[in-house]
Design a protein around this motif. Sequence first.
Motif, PDB file in Angstrom:
ATOM      1  N   ASP A 103      34.438  17.745  64.584  1.00 44.14           N
ATOM      2  CA  ASP A 103      35.266  17.473  63.455  1.00 44.14           C
ATOM      3  C   ASP A 103      36.323  18.843  62.873  1.00 44.14           C
ATOM      4  O   ASP A 103      35.826  19.870  62.816  1.00 44.14           O
ATOM      5  CB  ASP A 103      34.384  17.008  62.214  1.00 44.14           C
ATOM      6  N   VAL A 104      37.421  18.381  62.543  1.00 42.33           N
ATOM      7  CA  VAL A 104      38.322  19.567  62.182  1.00 42.33           C
ATOM      8  C   VAL A 104      38.441  19.481  60.492  1.00 42.33           C
ATOM      9  O   VAL A 104      38.755  18.351  60.119  1.00 42.33           O
ATOM     10  CB  VAL A 104      39.829  19.410  62.779  1.00 42.33           C
ATOM     11  N   LYS A 105      37.823  20.445  59.999  1.00 39.86           N
ATOM     12  CA  LYS A 105      37.471  20.371  58.584  1.00 39.86           C
ATOM     13  C   LYS A 105      38.546  21.293  57.814  1.00 39.86           C
ATOM     14  O   LYS A 105      38.516  22.784  58.409  1.00 39.86           O
ATOM     15  CB  LYS A 105      36.055  20.778  58.169  1.00 39.86           C
ATOM     16  N   ALA A 146      38.142  13.553  62.711  1.00 39.13           N
ATOM     17  CA  ALA A 146      36.840  13.456  63.177  1.00 39.13           C
ATOM     18  C   ALA A 146      36.646  13.000  64.595  1.00 39.13           C
ATOM     19  O   ALA A 146      37.405  12.077  65.009  1.00 39.13           O
ATOM     20  CB  ALA A 146      35.967  12.643  62.158  1.00 39.13           C
ATOM     21  N   GLY A 147      35.601  13.510  65.311  1.00 35.64           N
ATOM     22  CA  GLY A 147      35.301  13.169  66.557  1.00 35.64           C
ATOM     23  C   GLY A 147      36.153  13.494  67.719  1.00 35.64           C
ATOM     24  O   GLY A 147      36.387  12.546  68.200  1.00 35.64           O
ATOM     25  N   VAL A 148      36.765  14.502  67.620  1.00 36.11           N
ATOM     26  CA  VAL A 148      37.726  14.778  68.559  1.00 36.11           C
ATOM     27  C   VAL A 148      37.216  15.796  69.684  1.00 36.11           C
ATOM     28  O   VAL A 148      36.297  16.537  69.410  1.00 36.11           O
ATOM     29  CB  VAL A 148      39.136  15.379  68.003  1.00 36.11           C
ATOM     30  N   GLY A 208      32.760   8.675  62.159  1.00 36.66           N
ATOM     31  CA  GLY A 208      32.935   7.915  63.465  1.00 36.66           C
ATOM     32  C   GLY A 208      31.739   7.076  63.718  1.00 36.66           C
ATOM     33  O   GLY A 208      31.984   6.090  64.685  1.00 36.66           O
ATOM     34  N   ALA A 209      30.719   7.206  63.245  1.00 33.43           N
ATOM     35  CA  ALA A 209      29.432   6.551  63.751  1.00 33.43           C
ATOM     36  C   ALA A 209      28.569   6.150  62.528  1.00 33.43           C
ATOM     37  O   ALA A 209      28.087   7.219  62.043  1.00 33.43           O
ATOM     38  CB  ALA A 209      28.782   7.170  64.695  1.00 33.43           C
ATOM     39  N   ALA A 210      28.017   5.124  62.250  1.00 33.72           N
ATOM     40  CA  ALA A 210      27.476   4.776  61.167  1.00 33.72           C
ATOM     41  C   ALA A 210      26.143   4.788  61.760  1.00 33.72           C
ATOM     42  O   ALA A 210      25.663   4.536  62.925  1.00 33.72           O
ATOM     43  CB  ALA A 210      27.623   3.327  60.578  1.00 33.72           C
ATOM     44  N   PRO A 211      25.122   5.377  60.862  1.00 31.98           N
ATOM     45  CA  PRO A 211      23.639   5.608  61.408  1.00 31.98           C
ATOM     46  C   PRO A 211      22.988   3.922  61.564  1.00 31.98           C
ATOM     47  O   PRO A 211      23.472   3.086  60.683  1.00 31.98           O
ATOM     48  CB  PRO A 211      22.804   6.177  60.313  1.00 31.98           C
TER      49      PRO A 211
END
Length: 167
Positions: free
Chosen positions: A101-103, A143-145, A74-77
């Motif tokens: 993140d749900v993996k 991702a990112g929830v 969800g986020a690029a460095p």
Amino acid sequence: MASRLPHLRRLLRAPRPALPAAAFSTAVAPTPRVSALVDEICGLTLLEASSLADALRGRLGVDQLPPLAILTGGAAPLAGGAAPGAAGDEAKAKEEKMAFDVKLEGFDAAAKLKIIKELRGFTNLGLKEAKELVEKAPAVLKAGVPKEEAESIAEKMRAVGAKIVLE
């Protein structure tokens, strides 16, 4: 032609002078209104920035993140390295984790169809994409929830036979 090869090889190995970043930029200086928006957005907390992104996605009718955002969670460095004091900020962020993140770690082979069906229920994936994602486990399903949503998804997926980890 053969006599030119050593010369060309030497040129290719020679260090190239660094060009200033402005040499590649075609952007025009931002207007005062845009600068004010940038300053205001930079002052948002992570939770507010996430809310802003969701609101913009809804208003603009964009249902998915770009592929790079999905791959990076969800986020690029940002380029340029870490800012001073970033280690302390990272420790605080880990304590107050708001997005998960749900993996999918694995699944029971008999429950594969149920898992694919459940996955399609909380994502915008088609049948083929959902099947491919499940088959390449371990994989991040979403991702990112927020914590509540991540726990809800994990509970539903575990109920149909998936091994889920929240990161």
